[in-house]
Design a protein around this motif. Sequence first.
Motif, PDB file in Angstrom:
ATOM      1  N   LYS A  36      25.510  44.479  46.590  1.00 28.46           N
ATOM      2  CA  LYS A  36      26.580  44.412  47.586  1.00 28.46           C
ATOM      3  C   LYS A  36      27.350  45.725  47.611  1.00 28.46           C
ATOM      4  CE  LYS A  36      27.334  39.424  47.036  1.00 28.46           C
ATOM      5  NZ  LYS A  36      28.328  38.385  46.645  1.00 28.46           N
ATOM      6  N   ASP A  37      27.758  46.127  48.812  1.00 29.54           N
ATOM      7  CA  ASP A  37      28.466  47.405  48.957  1.00 29.54           C
ATOM      8  C   ASP A  37      29.677  47.489  48.044  1.00 29.54           C
ATOM      9  OD1 ASP A  37      26.620  48.133  50.811  1.00 29.54           O
ATOM     10  OD2 ASP A  37      27.886  47.733  52.556  1.00 29.54           O
ATOM     11  N   SER A  38      30.380  46.386  47.882  1.00 27.44           N
ATOM     12  CA  SER A  38      31.604  46.372  47.071  1.00 27.44           C
ATOM     13  C   SER A  38      31.312  46.545  45.582  1.00 27.44           C
ATOM     14  CB  SER A  38      32.367  45.064  47.301  1.00 27.44           C
ATOM     15  OG  SER A  38      31.558  43.949  46.944  1.00 27.44           O
ATOM     16  N   GLU A  39      30.050  46.302  45.184  1.00 27.13           N
ATOM     17  CA  GLU A  39      29.685  46.385  43.769  1.00 27.13           C
ATOM     18  C   GLU A  39      28.790  47.581  43.449  1.00 27.13           C
ATOM     19  OE1 GLU A  39      27.845  42.679  42.890  1.00 27.13           O
ATOM     20  OE2 GLU A  39      29.628  41.480  43.353  1.00 27.13           O
ATOM     21  N   LEU A  40      28.416  48.312  44.477  1.00 31.16           N
ATOM     22  CA  LEU A  40      27.476  49.421  44.294  1.00 31.16           C
ATOM     23  C   LEU A  40      28.136  50.594  43.576  1.00 31.16           C
ATOM     24  CD1 LEU A  40      24.690  50.648  44.832  1.00 31.16           C
ATOM     25  CD2 LEU A  40      25.553  51.442  47.051  1.00 31.16           C
ATOM     26  N   CYS A  41      27.530  51.007  42.485  1.00 25.71           N
ATOM     27  CA  CYS A  41      27.979  52.181  41.727  1.00 25.71           C
ATOM     28  C   CYS A  41      26.844  52.556  40.777  1.00 25.71           C
ATOM     29  CB  CYS A  41      29.264  51.892  40.963  1.00 25.71           C
ATOM     30  SG  CYS A  41      29.088  50.627  39.689  1.00 25.71           S
ATOM     31  N   LEU A  42      26.979  53.690  40.110  1.00 27.43           N
ATOM     32  CA  LEU A  42      25.923  54.172  39.224  1.00 27.43           C
ATOM     33  C   LEU A  42      25.690  53.216  38.060  1.00 27.43           C
ATOM     34  CD1 LEU A  42      23.850  56.298  38.493  1.00 27.43           C
ATOM     35  CD2 LEU A  42      25.659  57.600  37.356  1.00 27.43           C
ATOM     36  N   ASP A  43      26.761  52.653  37.495  1.00 27.71           N
ATOM     37  CA  ASP A  43      26.602  51.723  36.376  1.00 27.71           C
ATOM     38  C   ASP A  43      25.811  50.491  36.789  1.00 27.71           C
ATOM     39  OD1 ASP A  43      27.960  53.358  34.639  1.00 27.71           O
ATOM     40  OD2 ASP A  43      29.903  52.392  34.937  1.00 27.71           O
ATOM     41  N   ALA A  44      26.078  49.996  38.006  1.00 23.34           N
ATOM     42  CA  ALA A  44      25.342  48.833  38.492  1.00 23.34           C
ATOM     43  C   ALA A  44      23.864  49.162  38.671  1.00 23.34           C
ATOM     44  CB  ALA A  44      25.936  48.351  39.805  1.00 23.34           C
ATOM     45  N   LEU A  45      23.565  50.379  39.128  1.00 26.74           N
ATOM     46  CA  LEU A  45      22.177  50.790  39.296  1.00 26.74           C
ATOM     47  C   LEU A  45      21.471  50.945  37.954  1.00 26.74           C
ATOM     48  CD1 LEU A  45      22.317  53.422  42.178  1.00 26.74           C
ATOM     49  CD2 LEU A  45      21.465  51.086  42.267  1.00 26.74           C
ATOM     50  N   LYS A  46      22.180  51.496  36.977  1.00 26.96           N
ATOM     51  CA  LYS A  46      21.572  51.655  35.656  1.00 26.96           C
ATOM     52  C   LYS A  46      21.235  50.312  35.038  1.00 26.96           C
ATOM     53  CE  LYS A  46      23.328  56.212  34.408  1.00 26.96           C
ATOM     54  NZ  LYS A  46      24.099  57.032  33.446  1.00 26.96           N
ATOM     55  N   ALA A  47      22.025  49.301  35.340  1.00 30.46           N
ATOM     56  CA  ALA A  47      21.734  47.959  34.843  1.00 30.46           C
ATOM     57  C   ALA A  47      20.447  47.409  35.459  1.00 30.46           C
ATOM     58  CB  ALA A  47      22.900  47.023  35.137  1.00 30.46           C
ATOM     59  N   GLU A  48      20.106  47.901  36.651  1.00 26.87           N
ATOM     60  CA  GLU A  48      18.906  47.442  37.353  1.00 26.87           C
ATOM     61  C   GLU A  48      17.757  48.452  37.234  1.00 26.87           C
ATOM     62  OE1 GLU A  48      18.710  44.530  38.719  1.00 26.87           O
ATOM     63  OE2 GLU A  48      20.823  43.982  38.532  1.00 26.87           O
ATOM     64  N   SER A  49      17.919  49.476  36.395  1.00 26.41           N
ATOM     65  CA  SER A  49      16.945  50.573  36.375  1.00 26.41           C
ATOM     66  C   SER A  49      15.533  50.115  36.043  1.00 26.41           C
ATOM     67  CB  SER A  49      17.394  51.652  35.379  1.00 26.41           C
ATOM     68  OG  SER A  49      17.460  51.118  34.067  1.00 26.41           O
ATOM     69  N   SER A  50      15.394  49.151  35.153  1.00 26.63           N
ATOM     70  CA  SER A  50      14.062  48.664  34.785  1.00 26.63           C
ATOM     71  C   SER A  50      13.340  48.052  35.979  1.00 26.63           C
ATOM     72  CB  SER A  50      14.173  47.645  33.654  1.00 26.63           C
ATOM     73  OG  SER A  50      12.900  47.137  33.309  1.00 26.63           O
ATOM     74  N   ASP A  51      14.060  47.219  36.753  1.00 28.47           N
ATOM     75  CA  ASP A  51      13.460  46.593  37.928  1.00 28.47           C
ATOM     76  C   ASP A  51      13.174  47.616  39.033  1.00 28.47           C
ATOM     77  OD1 ASP A  51      13.431  44.090  36.796  1.00 28.47           O
ATOM     78  OD2 ASP A  51      15.383  43.507  37.618  1.00 28.47           O
ATOM     79  N   LEU A  52      14.056  48.609  39.167  1.00 30.22           N
ATOM     80  CA  LEU A  52      13.824  49.674  40.149  1.00 30.22           C
ATOM     81  C   LEU A  52      12.527  50.418  39.839  1.00 30.22           C
ATOM     82  CD1 LEU A  52      17.435  51.186  40.415  1.00 30.22           C
ATOM     83  CD2 LEU A  52      16.248  49.898  42.200  1.00 30.22           C
ATOM     84  N   LEU A  53      12.336  50.727  38.557  1.00 29.45           N
ATOM     85  CA  LEU A  53      11.141  51.445  38.138  1.00 29.45           C
ATOM     86  C   LEU A  53       9.887  50.596  38.304  1.00 29.45           C
ATOM     87  CD1 LEU A  53      12.305  53.355  34.934  1.00 29.45           C
ATOM     88  CD2 LEU A  53      11.253  54.367  36.963  1.00 29.45           C
ATOM     89  N   THR A  54       9.981  49.333  37.907  1.00 30.15           N
ATOM     90  CA  THR A  54       8.818  48.454  37.988  1.00 30.15           C
ATOM     91  C   THR A  54       8.320  48.334  39.421  1.00 30.15           C
ATOM     92  OG1 THR A  54       9.529  47.176  36.062  1.00 30.15           O
ATOM     93  CG2 THR A  54       7.968  46.118  37.554  1.00 30.15           C
ATOM     94  N   PHE A  55       9.238  48.059  40.335  1.00 31.48           N
ATOM     95  CA  PHE A  55       8.841  47.937  41.745  1.00 31.48           C
ATOM     96  C   PHE A  55       8.295  49.255  42.273  1.00 31.48           C
ATOM     97  CE2 PHE A  55       9.924  48.391  46.275  1.00 31.48           C
ATOM     98  CZ  PHE A  55       9.076  47.421  46.791  1.00 31.48           C
ATOM     99  N   SER A  56       8.966  50.350  41.974  1.00 31.34           N
ATOM    100  CA  SER A  56       8.528  51.657  42.466  1.00 31.34           C
ATOM    101  C   SER A  56       7.138  52.000  41.962  1.00 31.34           C
ATOM    102  CB  SER A  56       9.523  52.742  42.031  1.00 31.34           C
ATOM    103  OG  SER A  56      10.814  52.484  42.536  1.00 31.34           O
TER     104      SER A  56
END
Length: 346
Positions: free
Chosen positions: A286-306
């Motif tokens: 969500k736009d209101s929750e988007l930040c670098l820390d939130a992305l780092k928490a999802e980094s594993s899933d981002l990498l897996t899908f990519s």
Amino acid sequence: MYLQLNASAETQSVGQDNIGYIVNSLVDFYSLSLSEDYEGGVLCIDEVDASLHPSAQVNLFNLLNRLSNELNLQIFLTSHSLTILKEIISLKEKNADQYQLVYFKGVSTPSIMKFNSYRLLKADLFQELTFKKPETKVYCEDKMTKDVFELLVNAAELLDLNFKLPPYKIIPIFLGADQLTKLPKSDTHFSNVAIILDGDANSKKKIKIEEYMKDSTIVKSLTPRELSKNFVSLPEYLSPEGYLYSIIYELVENDRDHYKFWRTLDEDPETALYSSDKIKERLIIKDSELCLDALKAESSDLLTFSSESNMLSYYYSTKQEDLLRWIKRTQAVFEHVSNRLMASRI
């Protein structure tokens, strides 16, 4: 201590004789240089290293190098000495306009080779038939940098871009860009390794992912950062997490425009369960929750899908020039470091 007072020409070594002839020539050029019409000269020395200790060879070479400038001399010399040859290679790397090494390879049918590598030249002198380039050490900010770098290289391979990286080993050392850029100044070891920075190091001014997602044109106001010859950064101006996220966001939010991408996933049993709806629910924040820390928490899933979707090869299939520029820059950095290693005194 015993001092021989009755030294004569008969007691001089071959090396001392050679140095005597060279010094006499240099003195003659010095005398000539005092005249007003002197425009420089050419000095040819055969087997400059003959019968000299390696340290004496280096001292003589340094003297010739210095006087070539002071007396405006062009010096041609022959040598079989690895000590002399690596001195020339070292100087050639720094200033190819002023120094050249021409190597004659073979005996029965000699051919001219222009070696840039001390190790390769040494291998030929010792009649070796095989040569393996030394492994280039590559340092990067962290594991995410390493993973995204490997995704980019894989995408370039899938797109059959014309490049070849020398053998390398990439090591995350968990330091920020500011620390990494200072390392070569503190220790020359770090001038002989390749260093990969995150994309957000491409500019001194960093932009936040939430700002970029609202207005991607914000990058046009950034001033690109100049990097040293052994540095390369990931593409764009974002963190590795932000970089992957921005592409995934585009594929999800505009899934109709990227129908080919999602259709290709459907055809592969290993990725058939992926859909834009599922990825949107799982990875889009969500736009209101988007930040670098939130992305780092999802980094594993981002990498897996990519990785599993080969997302970057699809993304750059219509932007091959962008990826080609990046991979060629990376190749140049890796080759620069590899050549420094091969020209070293090791």
